[in-house]
Design an enzyme around this catalytic site. Structure first.
Site, PDB file in Angstrom:
ATOM      1  N   GLY A 131       0.145 -11.846   5.334  1.00  0.00           N
ATOM      2  CA  GLY A 131      -1.198 -12.265   4.989  1.00  0.00           C
ATOM      3  C   GLY A 131      -1.895 -11.086   4.334  1.00  0.00           C
TER       4      GLY A 131
ATOM      5  CG  PHE B  21      -6.519  -7.349   7.890  1.00  0.00           C
ATOM      6  CD1 PHE B  21      -7.032  -6.312   7.123  1.00  0.00           C
ATOM      7  CD2 PHE B  21      -6.678  -7.315   9.265  1.00  0.00           C
ATOM      8  CE1 PHE B  21      -7.703  -5.262   7.726  1.00  0.00           C
ATOM      9  CE2 PHE B  21      -7.344  -6.261   9.860  1.00  0.00           C
ATOM     10  CZ  PHE B  21      -7.861  -5.239   9.089  1.00  0.00           C
ATOM     11  CB  ALA B  22      -2.090  -9.571  10.032  1.00  0.00           C
TER      12      ALA B  22
ATOM     13  CB  CYS C 220       2.259 -14.360  10.371  1.00  0.00           C
ATOM     14  SG  CYS C 220       0.469 -14.222  10.356  1.00  0.00           S
TER      15      CYS C 220
ATOM     16  CG  ASP D 129     -10.138 -17.846   3.002  1.00  0.00           C
ATOM     17  OD1 ASP D 129     -10.185 -18.174   1.790  1.00  0.00           O
ATOM     18  OD2 ASP D 129      -9.247 -17.119   3.467  1.00  0.00           O
TER      19      ASP D 129
END
Length: 573
Positions: A9, A11-12, A14, A123
């Site tokens: 993603g 920011f991260a 998964c 979003d």
């Protein structure tokens, strides 16, 4: 914890994780501590966690728990094994109106819940609508979610995905519930038309189009869909329909919405039939008398389609044991015309996976062979006639995917989902709309509006005829009649192969590296036939039950291994 797969993603990362103590599976968002070293970054994640923890709704991704160590923060969420609407859209290009109504109703249900709690998502996009095992939609990713404020107190930050931003957000007037509704309208347009309404090659131009609400409504859209999109994509937020008004619109009230979608709809147009008034009456009667719906006795089309996955899974168990590793399949790649061969064969399309429970019954009484068969069993010298793809061309960067069948019929599945084929030695034109309505015309009486598409089919047909060689030789007793022309429902490119799915429940897998092919089809006596075309372009055909009994060589075993991976991926077995 055991991990499987990974996607990124903004920011991260998964992961799909399995808790080995109870075999429960989760989607786990892993955020490196280095990404939250600053106070405002830590506050953002904390707010996301606290907000998501407070949500409990059937169409919102379930929050399980979280913890952190010195390296990462781990957020455990409900696993949605069929990924997201973005993955479905990438495979399908466009969805039918009943499917769009099915998904929109669930999105609206989730949005009404959020808005009633005073929360804006901010979003909304295809990648944030997740789909679980049962084809139920879940709204997720609350990284940009915020509490609803008064007009004066609203944050003026531009956030979200460019193609889905509302005019007032771009004009820094703040984000309200109406802005989520705008994004919902963009989602509807994208699913029906194949691309976002304001998408351009230049971001500044996209923003300009949004601010001016400048977009086009394709004539392929139904009148009610055009009206609804127009009523939602209004520049002034106060002019937009509310969520309740959207549900009360004729697009929903005067047309059929399925109660459930088959898993096969992730990759192909589903067969959806509105329930008849008589069926509705008897269903209600049964419910009132017995407290539940009466059970259907006959096999559904989805159950019938799933027979192939049972057979192939059983066959590979005999041949390769349990050595399969999972591989994520890629979507369609837009390329120039490809000078590669393609063979297609008859196979049932992947469908609902619940019938896997009965896979063992398909092989009851079958003698299991050694997993290390040194060679294939004797192949059939002649087979019943079947149709497969002998040539193909990928021109999806402009038009679509073209192919030639073994009976010389030629078809193109266009990017927007329509299909046009030339049959009977190019004397007949068959045309199929995205709603699965079929039309047939003599080539000299073709409607004017189809002439352009026919011209493209002619160009691709001539290209294949002049530049491509046949994909191999198949020994059939007779040639299939020219009038017989299965319809290509979906084509998928993975890292290693081209996969083609047809409406006669046929699948064809063409391997790139050595041009070998696997053709799986259902024969006239309802048994299954597997045809393997070798790199020498020689074909070998076997009844599936024979391979199930005796196993096969390593060369064929490797290809079957991959075909089963495909089936497992698209049925999430």
């Amino acid at each position: 914890i055991e991990t499987n797969g990974l996607f990124f993603g903004g920011f991260a990362r998964c992961y799909e994780m399995t808790d080995l103590a109870n075999n429960k599976m989760y989607a786990v968002k892993v955020i490196p501590q280095s990404r939250v070293s600053k106070p405002h970054q830590r506050e953002k994640i904390t707010n996301e966690i606290e907000l998501h923890k407070s949500l409990q709704h059937k169409h919102v991704v379930k929050f399980s728990h979280h913890f952190e160590d010195q390296d990462n923060i781990y957020i455990f969420l409900e696993l949605c094994s069929r990924k997201s609407l973005a993955h479905i859209w990438k495979a399908r290009h466009t969805l039918t109106d009943p499917e769009v109504r099915y998904y929109l109703k669930q999105i609206i249900s989730a949005l009404k819940y959020l808005h009633n709690k005073g929360i804006l998502h901010r979003d909304l996009k295809l990648g944030n609508f997740f789909v679980n095992e049962n084809m139920d939609l879940r709204l997720g990713d609350f990284g940009l979610a915020a509490k609803l404020e008064t007009v004066e107190q609203r944050k003026k930050t531009i956030c979200g995905t460019p193609n889905y931003l509302a005019p007032e957000v771009l004009n820094r007037q703040g984000h309200g519930t109406e802005s989520d509704v705008w994004s919902l309208g963009c989602v509807m347009y994208t699913l029906l038309c194949g691309n976002p309404p304001f998408e351009t090659l230049d971001l500044k131009e996209t923003y300009k189009c949004i601010k001016e609400v400048r977009y086009s409504l394709p004539q392929s859209l139904t009148p009610s869909a055009q009206k609804l999109i127009s009523a939602v994509l209004q520049k002034d937020p106060s002019d937009r329909l509310t969520l309740d008004q959207i549900l009360a619109h004729e697009y929903f009230t005067k047309s059929f919405t399925p109660e459930k979608l088959p898993p096969s709809s992730c990759v192909m147009v589903p067969e959806l039939n509105p329930p008849s008034p008589a069926k509705k009456f008897f269903t209600k009667m049964a419910k009132s008398l017995f407290g539940k719906k009466s059970k259907a006795v006959e096999k559904t089309p989805c159950e019938e389609k799933d027979d192939i996955s049972k057979l192939v899974s059983g066959m590979v168990k005999h041949s390769i044991g349990r050595q399969m590793s999972y591989k994520t399949m890629g979507g369609n790649e837009a390329t120039s015309p490809t000078v590669q061969l393609a063979s297609s064969g008859p196979l049932d399309t992947p469908a609902e996976e619940e019938s896997r429970k009965s896979a063992s019954r398909s092989f009851k009484g079958t003698v299991a062979s050694s997993t290390d068969a040194s060679r294939n069993p004797p192949c059939l010298s002649k087979t019943k006639p079947f149709i497969w793809v002998t040539k193909w061309v990928d021109y999806s960067n402009k038009y679509g995917f073209g192919y030639q069948l073994s009976n010389q019929n030629v078809g193109v599945l266009f990017n927007e989902g329509t299909h046009l084929s030339l049959c009977d030695q190019r004397r007949t034109v068959r045309y199929c709309l995205t709603n699965n309505k079929h039309f047939s015309f003599p080539v000299d009486a073709l409607p004017e509006k189809l002439q352009n598409q026919k011209h493209i089919v002619d160009l691709m047909a001539n290209y294949m005829e002049q530049n491509l060689m046949e994909g191999g030789d198949v020994n059939c007793e007779d040639q299939p009649p020219p009038s017989s022309s299965p319809l290509l429902l979906q084509w998928i490119k993975t890292d290693h192969a081209l996969v083609m799915l047809f409406d006669n429940r046929t699948i064809q897998v063409n391997f790139y590296t050595d041009h070998t092919k696997i053709i799986l089809c259902k024969t006239s006596d309802s048994s299954y036939l597997l045809t393997h075309i070798s790199k020498e372009r020689v074909s070998y055909s076997y009844p599936l039950n024979v391979l199930s009994k005796w196993g096969c060589s390593s060369e064929l075993r490797q290809r079957l291994h991959y075909v089963v991976q495909l089936l497992q991926h698209y049925t999430n077995a």
